[in-house]
Scaffold this active site. Structure first.
Site, PDB file in Angstrom:
ATOM      1  CG  HIS A 287      38.864  53.446  60.282  1.00 15.52           C
ATOM      2  ND1 HIS A 287      38.478  52.550  60.266  1.00 15.52           N
ATOM      3  CD2 HIS A 287      38.114  53.524  61.977  1.00 15.52           C
ATOM      4  CE1 HIS A 287      37.557  51.310  61.551  1.00 15.52           C
ATOM      5  NE2 HIS A 287      37.780  52.395  62.187  1.00 15.52           N
TER       6      HIS A 287
ATOM      7  CB  CYS B 187      36.063  54.206  64.774  1.00 14.32           C
ATOM      8  SG  CYS B 187      37.435  54.721  65.606  1.00 14.32           S
TER       9      CYS B 187
END
Length: 142
Positions: A97, A113
């Site tokens: 992301h 992440c």
């Protein structure tokens, strides 16, 4: 007779049409030791971007996964609604992301992440939409 000819023509047309249109394959390959993502389309590298993976005490899992789901304006349910624009979820709560912490790209900084510059995450998100989830793979290696 006319009905038979129409059915025969339709059958021949269906046999000559391709079963499906190949949308291509996208592979986002992350090298944790380099903190770099290389994006490949149909085997050819098209992008190379700095990323941030897990900081000390956190983990970015290694392996290969197909993209599971997309969320354009995602907010973290685990980390105080932190923005996760253009999220491509690939394993549980782990996603590729965008981030607004661009000064930290190129070194470990995330909770697990894979963070990208938001404009790059938007490009990868759009490519994934174009080829479909089943044709997008995330590979994380050392």
């Amino acid at each position: 007779m006319k009905l038979f000819a129409s059915a025969l023509f339709a059958g021949l047309f269906l046999l000559s049409a391709p079963a499906s249109v190949d949308a291509g394959q996208i592979i986002a390959k992350v090298d944790v030791s380099e903190q770099i993502m290389r994006v490949y389309r149909d085997g050819k590298q098209i992008y190379k971007w700095p990323v941030s993976t897990a900081r000390k005490g956190k983990v970015t899992p290694r392996g290969a996964w197909k993209a599971k789901w997309l969320s354009k304006d995602h907010k973290s349910s685990l980390y105080n609604n932190a923005p996760m624009p253009y999220s491509i979820f690939y394993s549980g709560n782990f996603a590729v992301h965008g981030t607004n912490q661009t000064s930290r790209l190129g070194r470990p900084a995330s909770a697990g992440c894979i963070r990208l510059k938001t404009s790059n995450a938007a490009k990868l998100f759009a490519l994934t939409q174009q080829v479909g989830l089943k044709n997008m793979k995330v590979v994380v290696q050392n």
